[in-house]
Design an enzyme around this catalytic site. Structure first.
Site, PDB file in Angstrom:
ATOM      1  N   ASP B 107       6.556  -5.378  10.056  1.00  0.00           N
ATOM      2  CA  ASP B 107       5.966  -5.082   8.744  1.00  0.00           C
ATOM      3  C   ASP B 107       4.649  -5.854   8.624  1.00  0.00           C
ATOM      4  OD1 ASP B 107       5.564  -4.255   6.185  1.00  0.00           O
ATOM      5  OD2 ASP B 107       7.289  -5.276   5.301  1.00  0.00           O
ATOM      6  N   PRO B 108       3.643  -5.438   9.415  1.00  0.00           N
ATOM      7  CA  PRO B 108       2.439  -6.274   9.553  1.00  0.00           C
ATOM      8  C   PRO B 108       1.534  -6.310   8.325  1.00  0.00           C
ATOM      9  CG  PRO B 108       2.194  -4.228  10.792  1.00  0.00           C
ATOM     10  CD  PRO B 108       3.582  -4.228  10.242  1.00  0.00           C
ATOM     11  N   LYS B 109       1.813  -5.489   7.305  1.00  0.00           N
ATOM     12  CA  LYS B 109       0.916  -5.491   6.143  1.00  0.00           C
ATOM     13  C   LYS B 109       1.610  -6.015   4.897  1.00  0.00           C
ATOM     14  CE  LYS B 109      -2.151  -1.957   7.851  1.00  0.00           C
ATOM     15  NZ  LYS B 109      -2.719  -0.626   7.684  1.00  0.00           N
ATOM     16  N   ASN B 110       2.517  -6.932   5.090  1.00  0.00           N
ATOM     17  CA  ASN B 110       3.292  -7.453   3.977  1.00  0.00           C
ATOM     18  C   ASN B 110       2.743  -8.811   3.547  1.00  0.00           C
ATOM     19  OD1 ASN B 110       5.439  -9.132   2.799  1.00  0.00           O
ATOM     20  ND2 ASN B 110       6.664  -7.293   3.040  1.00  0.00           N
TER      21      ASN B 110
END
Ligand SMILES: [Zn+2]
Lengths: 589, 320
Positions: B107-110
Site C-alpha cells: 500500500d505504497p500511497k498510504n
C-alpha cells in the site's frame, strides 16, 4: 515527436492544419522520443478518451451527442449512500466524516438538499434505533446525530467512531455540519485548543498528535478556524510564511517546502493564503502559468502534476484557484496597488482562464457512470470522492462570478452581505436538447465557494442565514439575540447581526453636554426602527469569545456545542430589559 | 507479529483473549452513511475499544493493531495506538521495519504507513534502510509522492550526500525523462547545495545555471514538448534576470527549430517583457497572438489575458 503528439494530430479534427504541418516539421528535426512509463500511461489515457468519445454518438445518425449530466442517477447514488455504505468500504472506516461530506455536499451541489428535504423523514437504514431515543430520521438529524459523536472531548473530530481527532477529518466533519446547518454542535472552545495543539514551530499544522504536517492539514485548520470565527493572531502566526515556502520553482505548491508542485497541495496553500490575506507573498505569475498548463489539450481534463494523467478531482482543486486569484487581482486593482499585468482582474470578457467547455466535456463524457456518479479516469469505477469533487469542478466551470464570493466571506476583510451572483451562468452548462423533464434537462450545478467548497448559502464566518418567524418587530436587537441564544445556544456576546452589510446595534448611548452637566442617556433600537419587518435576510456572525466567554445570567443558556439545546429557555421580559435589569451586550465595534 | 494462522481464529474464540470484554460500537440512532462492516472486522474493533479503555499496552494488543491494520491500513488511530504500545514494550526494531516495509510495499500511497516509518527512523535514529527502501518504491512508481517526500526528509534530516543523490536523480531521469518528480528532486538537490547552504545567496551561481541549462537542453532535444525540463530551466533563473544573452541566443535558435513548441515561445515572451522595450514587446505581442490563435488553443483565454496586458504595456511605452 512523441507518440502522444502523433495521436493528437490524428484525432483532433479541429486541430489547425497549419500546426499539423509545423508538428511534422518538428518530427523531422528532433530525435525520436523514447517510450517511457509516462509516455505509455499517457498514450493509454488518450486511447481511453478516444473510445469514450466515439461511444458518445447517436446510434442512428452517428451524430455527436451533447454531453449531459445524469442528475437523477447522481442524486440516487448519493442518497443511497446516506442510507447504506457497502462492507467493501471497510477501508474507509477512518474516513466516515469524509463519506458524510462527499455525499451531503454532492446532493447540495445538485440542488437536491432543499430545506424541506433536509428536514423530511428519510428511508430507514440498516442500523438499529436506540430505545428511548427519538429520531425523526431526517437527513439533518441523522447527520448531526452521527457527526456529533465524532467530536472529541479534547477538541476536534475523529474520522470514525472511538478514534482520536484528526485535522483532515475535523475539516470534513465541520464542512458536513455546515451543509446540514448544524454548526451549533461544534464546541469552538475545545476546537481552538485542538488547533493550537496541532500547530508546529514551522507554522504548519499536524494531522494528529504524532501525525504528519503539511499544507493540506494547514488549509484544513485555517478553514475550520475561519468558518467558526476562532482565528487569533497566535493561531496564524508564521502560517502564511510557511505556506509561501511550499511554492516550488514550477509555480505550484507542494505538501512541504521542496516537495513537487501538486494540484491538491497547491489548492490548499493558495486557498489558505487567500483566507490569510497573504497572497502577496507568492509568485503570482509563475503560479498562474503552472495552473493554466495543467489543463491538457486533447484530454480537456486537469492533471494534478506535470506529466501526470488528468483526473476529475483536480477539476475542483485546480480550477477553484482561478476565482481565488481573480479576486486577489481585483482587490489589488481596487486598492490602487501596482497591478499585475496592468489589467483589472485575470479574466477575459468575463470568462475564466481555463477552457471551461473542454473540462466539462471530459467530466461528463469520459468519466460519468450511467448509473450516476463519477470516476477519476475513463473506464474506472465511480466513487463518492470523485463524484463530489467532479460536481464541485463543474460548478466552478459553470459560474464565472464565483470570485465575488471570495472577498465577501472573510473575517479579516470588509464586512459584506452574503453574495448574490450577478449572472449565474456565463459559461452555459451543457444541456440535453431533446429532454423534456426540467430536472433532467439542466446540467447546471449550484455555485460552490471556491475556498470552502460549500454551497454559497452554507458558508462564511459562521454566518448562518435564518428567519425568525415568531419575532415581533417591536423586539429590540438585544432581545432578538437572546431569542437566538435560547434557540441555538449561541451566547449573546458572540453574536453580531448583520443586515445588508450593516451591523445592528442594540444600545445607543447619547451624551449631551450642557455648561453645567454632562448627561448620558441610552436608547434601545428595535427591529422596527431598523425598518425590518416580515421576512428579512439577517445574518448572524459569530464573534470570537474564546477567552472572554460572557458571564451568562440566564441559567438555560450554555456555550454552543456542550449540551443539547434547551427548549424551555426563559426570556427576560421586555419590562426587565427596558428597566436595564438585564445585561445588554456591549457594542464595542 | 502477524501470524496468518492465528488471524483466522476470531478474537472471541481465542483463549488468551477470554479475559477481555469487547465493547460494541455505538453509531447512535439512524446514523448517516452507516458502513455495513463485515462481522469479523466489527469484532476486532470491539476488542480494540476494550483494549483502549483498559489502556492495555501489551504484545497481544500489538497483534490486535496489526489485525485491524490489515483490513484498514488507513486507520490512523490504530497506528497511533501501535506507537503508544511500542513506546513501552520490548520489541525488535528490525521486525517492526520489516512489518512497516511490507505494508509500504502493498500500500505504497498510504499516509499512515509512511508516517509510521518516519516515526521509527526518527525515534530510533536509524536511517540505514531508508534510501534503499525508497528507491525500491520509486522503481515501482517513479512518481510516488510520499516516497519522494520521505526521501527529501531523510536527506536533510541526516545530512546525507547530495552528490550521491544527484547521481540517483540522473539515473531516474534517464529512465523516464518525463518524470517530473525526478526533475523536482534535481532542483531540490541543487537548491540545497547552493542556496540553503548560503543564506545570503538569492540565486544560483551563474556557472551552476549554465551547467544545468545544458543538462535540461540535453533532454529538450529529443522531446521539445516535455514541460518538465522547460520548467526546470526557467526555475534556474529564480531570483536573477532571464534577460541573459546566451539564453536568448539558445531560445531563438530553438524557436526556429522546434516550430510550434509553446514552451520556448512562452519563455521568450517573459524575456521580452523583462526587456521592456517597444521592439521586444512588439515581438512578444506577435508570439502571444500566434499562441492564442494557433499553437496553444486550449489555453486561449490565458494567452488572450497575457496579450491584453502586453498591449497595454506597449501602449504606455509608446506614449512616453
Ligand atoms: Zn482524483
Amino acid at each position: 515527436m512523441s507518440r502522444i503528439q502523433e495521436i493528437d494530430i490524428d484525432t483532433d479534427e479541429d486541430y489547425n492544419s497549419n500546426i499539423q504541418q509545423q508538428q511534422n516539421n518538428i518530427n523531422n528535426v528532433v530525435q525520436r522520443e523514447p517510450i517511457t512509463p509516462t509516455v505509455i500511461a499517457q498514450n493509454g489515457m488518450i486511447a481511453q478518451i478516444m473510445e469514450k468519445r466515439a461511444d458518445h454518438k447517436d446510434d442512428e445518425t452517428g451524430e455527436e451527442l451533447e454531453p449531459g449530466l445524469f442528475k437523477e442517477q447522481c442524486v440516487s447514488f448519493a442518497t443511497d449512500a446516506l442510507g447504506y455504505i457497502h462492507g467493501s468500504h471497510t477501508s474507509l472506516e477512518s474516513s466516515r466524516a469524509w463519506i458524510c461530506f462527499w455525499n451531503l455536499h454532492a446532493l447540495d451541489l445538485l440542488g437536491y438538499l432543499t430545506p424541506e428535504r433536509l428536514h423530511e423523514p428519510t428511508k430507514t437504514t440498516q442500523s438499529k434505533v436506540v430505545e428511548g431515543e427519538t429520531c425523526d430520521g431526517s437527513i439533518k438529524s441523522r447527520s448531526t446525530g452521527f457527526l456529533k459523536r465524532l467530536q472529541q472531548p479534547s477538541g476536534g473530530f475523529a474520522g470514525g467512531m472511538d478514534q482520536v481527532s484528526h485535522m483532515v477529518s475535523t475539516f470534513a466533519a465541520v464542512s458536513a455540519l455546515m451543509v446540514v446547518e448544524s454548526y451549533e454542535v461544534i464546541n469552538r472552545r475545545t476546537m481552538y485548543q485542538f488547533l493550537m495543539r496541532m500547530k508546529t514551530a514551522q507554522g504548519s499544522f499536524k494531522t494528529q498528535e504524532d501525525g504528519e504536517d503539511d499544507s493540506r492539514s494547514t488549509y484544513c485548520a485555517m478553514v475550520v478556524a475561519t468558518l467558526l470565527n476562532i482565528v487569533t493572531p497566535e493561531l496564524i502566526q508564521g502560517v502564511p510564511e510557511y505556506l509561501a515556502r511550499c511554492q516550488t520553482y514550477e509555480g505550484g505548491f507542494g505538501g512541504q517546502p521542496g516537495v513537487e508542485a501538486h494540484g491538491g497541495y497547491t489548492f490548499c496553500s493558495v486557498a489558505a493564503l487567500s483566507l490569510l490575506n497573504s497572497l502577496h507573498l507568492i509568485n503570482f505569475n509563475s503560479l498562474l502559468r503552472w495552473l493554466v498548463n495543467r489543463q491538457l489539450d486533447y484530454d480537456g481534463g486537469i492533471q494534478g502534476r506535470t506529466n501526470k494523467l488528468v483526473d476529475t478531482c483536480y477539476s475542483y482543486w485546480q480550477c477553484a484557484l482561478f476565482p481565488i486569484l481573480r479576486a486577489y487581482d481585483e482587490s489589488l486593482a481596487s486598492q490602487h496597488h501596482a497591478m499585475f499585468y496592468q489589467n483589472i482582474g485575470n479574466s477575459v470578457d468575463g470568462k475564466q482562464l481555463f477552457n471551461q467547455q473542454k473540462l466539462q466535456e471530459y467530466c461528463l463524457v469520459c468519466c460519468q457512470n450511467v448509473r450516476g456518479g463519477f470516476s477519476d479516469h475513463p473506464q474506472r469505477g465511480r466513487d463518492y470522492y470523485h463524484t463530489c469533487y467532479t460536481l464541485a469542478g463543474l460548478s466552478v466551470s459553470q459560474h464565472n462570478d464565483l470570485y465575488l464570493s471570495v472577498n465577501c466571506i472573510n473575517g479579516s476583510r470588509q464586512e459584506m452581505p452574503p453574495v448574490t451572483l450577478t449572472s449565474d451562468v456565463t459559461a452555459p452548462p451543457y444541456t440535453l436538447s431533446d429532454c423534456t423533464d426540467q430536472e433532467k434537462l439542466s446540467n447546471l450545478i449550484e455555485p460552490t465557494h471556491p475556498i470552502f467548497n460549500l454551497c454559497l448559502p452554507k458558508c462564511g464566518n459562521g454566518q448562518v442565514p435564518f428567519i425568525l418567524e415568531d419575532v415581533d418587530s417591536k423586539y429590540t436587537i438585544g432581545r432578538v439575540k437572546r431569542t437566538l441564544c435560547a434557540r441555538y445556544n449561541i451566547p449573546v456576546k458572540s453574536q453580531r447581526l448583520i443586515l445588508g452589510g450593516r451591523q445592528l446595534k442594540n444600545r445607543f448611548v447619547s451624551i449631551s453636554l450642557t455648561p453645567l452637566s454632562v448627561s448620558v442617556s441610552q436608547t434601545f433600537k428595535t427591529l422596527e426602527e431598523y425598518k425590518i419587518d416580515g421576512e428579512f435576510p439577517l445574518h448572524l456572525v459569530l464573534r470570537l469569545s474564546l477567552f472572554a466567554v460572557a458571564p451568562v445570567s440566564n441559567p438555560n443558556v450554555r456555550v454552543a456545542g456542550e449540551q443539547p439545546p434547551s427548549t424551555t429557555a426563559t426570556l427576560p421580559t421586555l419590562e426587565q430589559e427596558e428597566a436595564g435589569i438585564v445585561e445588554v451586550d456591549d457594542e464595542d465595534d | 507479529m502477524s501470524d496468518d494462522e492465528l488471524d483466522e481464529v476470531p478474537f472471541s474464540k481465542r483463549p488468551d483473549w477470554a479475559d477481555v470484554v469487547p465493547i460494541e460500537q455505538d453509531d447512535g440512532p439512524n446514523p448517516i452513511c452507516p458502513i455495513a462492516y463485515k462481522d469479523d472486522f466489527k469484532e476486532k474493533l470491539n476488542y480494540f475499544r476494550a483494549i483502549i479503555k483498559s489502556n492495555e499496552k501489551s504484545s497481544r494488543a500489538l497483534e490486535l493493531t496489526d489485525s485491524i491494520i490489515q483490513d484498514c491500513p488507513s486507520n490512523y488511530t490504530v497506528w497511533y495506538y501501535r506507537r503508544e504500545i511500542l513506546k513501552v514494550i520490548d520489541f525488535d526494531l528490525q521486525e517492526e521495519f520489516d512489518y512497516v516495509g511490507a505494508m509500504g510495499e502493498s500500500d505504497p500511497k498510504n499516509y499512515q504507513i509512511w508516517n509510521h516509518r518516519r516515526w521509527l527512523v526518527e525515534t530510533y535514529n536509524d536511517n540505514s534502510r531508508e534510501l534503499e527502501f525508497i528507491a525500491e518504491r520509486l522503481q515501482e512508481d517513479g512518481k510516488n509522492y510520499h516516497a519522494w517526500g520521505q526521501r527529501q526528509w531523510v536527506l536533510t534530516h541526516f545530512k546525507l550526500s547530495l552528490t550521491d543523490e544527484l547521481a540517483f536523480v540522473d539515473k531516474m531521469l534517464k529512465t523516464d525523462h518525463r518524470n517530473n518528480s525526478a526533475w523536482n528532486q534535481r532542483y531540490f538537490v541543487i537548491a540545497q547545495q547552493y542556496l540553503s547552504s548560503t543564506p545570503s545567496a538569492t540565486s544560483l551561481p551563474q556557472d551552476v545555471i549554465k551547467k544545468e541549462v545544458d543538462y535540461a537542453v540535453s533532454f529538450i532535444k529529443y522531446s521539445p514538448n516535455n514541460e518538465s525540463p522547460w520548467s526546470y530551466l526557467r526555475g534556474l533563473y529564480n531570483g536573477t534576470s532571464l534577460n541573459d544573452e546566451d539564453l536568448i541566443k539558445l531560445l531563438v535558435e530553438m524557436k526556429g527549430k522546434y516550430i510550434g513548441c509553446a514552451h520556448v515561445l512562452s519563455l521568450l515572451i517573459d524575456i521580452y517583457v523583462e526587456q521592456n522595450k517597444p521592439e521586444s514587446l512588439t515581438e512578444a505581442v506577435k508570439i502571444c497572438t500566434s499562441l492564442m490563435n494557433n499553437i496553444d488553443q486550449i489555453h486561449r483565454n490565458y494567452w488572450q489575458y497575457r496579450l491584453s496586458s502586453l498591449e497595454s504595456k506597449l501602449n504606455s511605452l509608446k506614449q512616453q
